[in-house]
Enzyme design. Sequence first.
Site, PDB file in Angstrom:
ATOM      1  N   HIS A  17     -32.051  60.470  58.044  1.00 63.11           N
ATOM      2  CA  HIS A  17     -31.988  61.711  58.812  1.00 63.11           C
ATOM      3  C   HIS A  17     -33.392  62.273  59.059  1.00 63.11           C
ATOM      4  O   HIS A  17     -33.677  62.794  60.135  1.00 63.11           O
ATOM      5  CB  HIS A  17     -31.147  62.746  58.064  1.00 63.11           C
ATOM      6  CG  HIS A  17     -29.710  62.366  57.914  1.00 63.11           C
ATOM      7  ND1 HIS A  17     -28.692  63.028  58.561  1.00 63.11           N
ATOM      8  CD2 HIS A  17     -29.112  61.380  57.197  1.00 63.11           C
ATOM      9  CE1 HIS A  17     -27.531  62.480  58.250  1.00 63.11           C
ATOM     10  NE2 HIS A  17     -27.770  61.470  57.413  1.00 63.11           N
ATOM     11  N   ASP A 116     -29.987  69.541  61.661  1.00 65.13           N
ATOM     12  CA  ASP A 116     -29.152  68.362  61.466  1.00 65.13           C
ATOM     13  C   ASP A 116     -27.673  68.769  61.528  1.00 65.13           C
ATOM     14  O   ASP A 116     -27.290  69.827  61.039  1.00 65.13           O
ATOM     15  CB  ASP A 116     -29.466  67.748  60.093  1.00 65.13           C
ATOM     16  CG  ASP A 116     -28.920  66.343  59.935  1.00 65.13           C
ATOM     17  OD1 ASP A 116     -27.689  66.164  60.043  1.00 65.13           O
ATOM     18  OD2 ASP A 116     -29.703  65.423  59.678  1.00 65.13           O
TER      19      ASP A 116
END
Length: 481
Positions: A17, A116
Amino acid sequence: MDIAPHVVLLPFPAQGHIKPMLILAQLLCHGGSFNITFVNTEYNHHRLLKLIDQPAFSRLFPTLQFMSIPDGLSPEHPRAGPSVVDLFFSTSSVSKPEFRNLIVSLSQEPTCIIADGIMSFAVDVADELGIPVITFRTYSATCTWIYFHLQKLIQNGEIPVLQGNEDMDTQISCIPGLENVLRRRDLPSICKLEADSPILQFYITQASKMTRASALILNTFQELETPMITHLQSIFPTVYTSGPLHSLLNSIIVDSPSKNSSSLIEMDESCIKWLDAQHPKSVLYVSFGSVIVLSHDQFLEFWYGLVNSGKPFLWAIRPDLIVDYNGPNNIPEELKWASKEMGCIVSWAPQEDVLAHQSIGGFLTHSGWNSTLESIYSGVPMICWPMIADQQVNSRCVSEMWKVGLDLKDTCDRSTVEKLVRDVMENKVEEVMASTVKNARLAHDSIHEGGSSHGNIKKLVQDIISIHSRKIAVNKEIMSF
């Protein structure tokens, strides 16, 4: 003179990520002259800064600052394998108020927050503080679309998926656009959990909160996933497909010192010299990513399969890859000797450079999205062995939708590994080889001037500038009263 727009980026605290979000931060810093605040958890903040060339990085991106918040776990927590899910709940409870405090304390108010998709507590913070928020889902468009249908899968009785059930190959028919592609065994790993599982419910909640964002960023390219991107546009007014981000960055900033700078694990670049001595397209690259773990038995089955295939291999074996590893004394001597002749083993490899190397002819992968996209861009066919999260979906897309590799899902025996390695390395699957070349060309086209991803990054920059300009206009109007 007006202050430059200020963008805050918040990734989920895992390698897969952090990498695309840090690349995005660099592109925004370079392309739009933005002020960037990149917020890691304290644990990853220190790991990242230890490995990057900070002086070179600062010269190239002087307006990018790194800040950190706690993740709520002890320093000794492994944050890998099954225990990575602990981060879901610790970040939601501990990191959320810390993130709010950080935002309030910044010397410049953020123009927007890019968060995110599974750190969507940032949406709550942004709403409270009146800051626009854009969500970044670090999965494929296909998997992102599937996550918006978890509740429907429960209602249709597709969850939980029972491992070993004879109906594992039954097709899933309740997700538009995937009716003739997806089987039960191809659903994300969380679909094996009971419907009331806290982990499954966490993902359902995250998907719901994402819809409150003003736009969606995806690390993919339009030509690869057009149908799924179109479906997602029914949820988000704007979808920025901007991948492959790693190649977009490298095309805009040639020989950047930031290349490979988003790794949280120290790389062993000695493998490149070894690759230089191998024949073109003769080597199989093997890596199972930064999070998943193998049992000792699985490890040996893969190793025997590689050796028995007779093909040279480069294998990245993290120190924590094998969950019950008891040292080299448990490795059969025949494997050690064979590997000295035909293999190169490192703890972590510079993957982008490896996949771009002329000696690489195939990639045995865990099917993480970054690895999948990097392999597509480099024109390297894959053998997919997925375990967690989006990996099951990615491996199905690779084998059935895009036809750029073979799926080894749910099996791990040396004879099957050997066969698939031979199939890929000896170009026995002509359709895979042709599709690999075609999709690599499309990926390359997308990042160049006039390409879809290049255009979307420019649009994102302009849209953030527009948000900033509107804020300035509103503030001036308020000041005039």
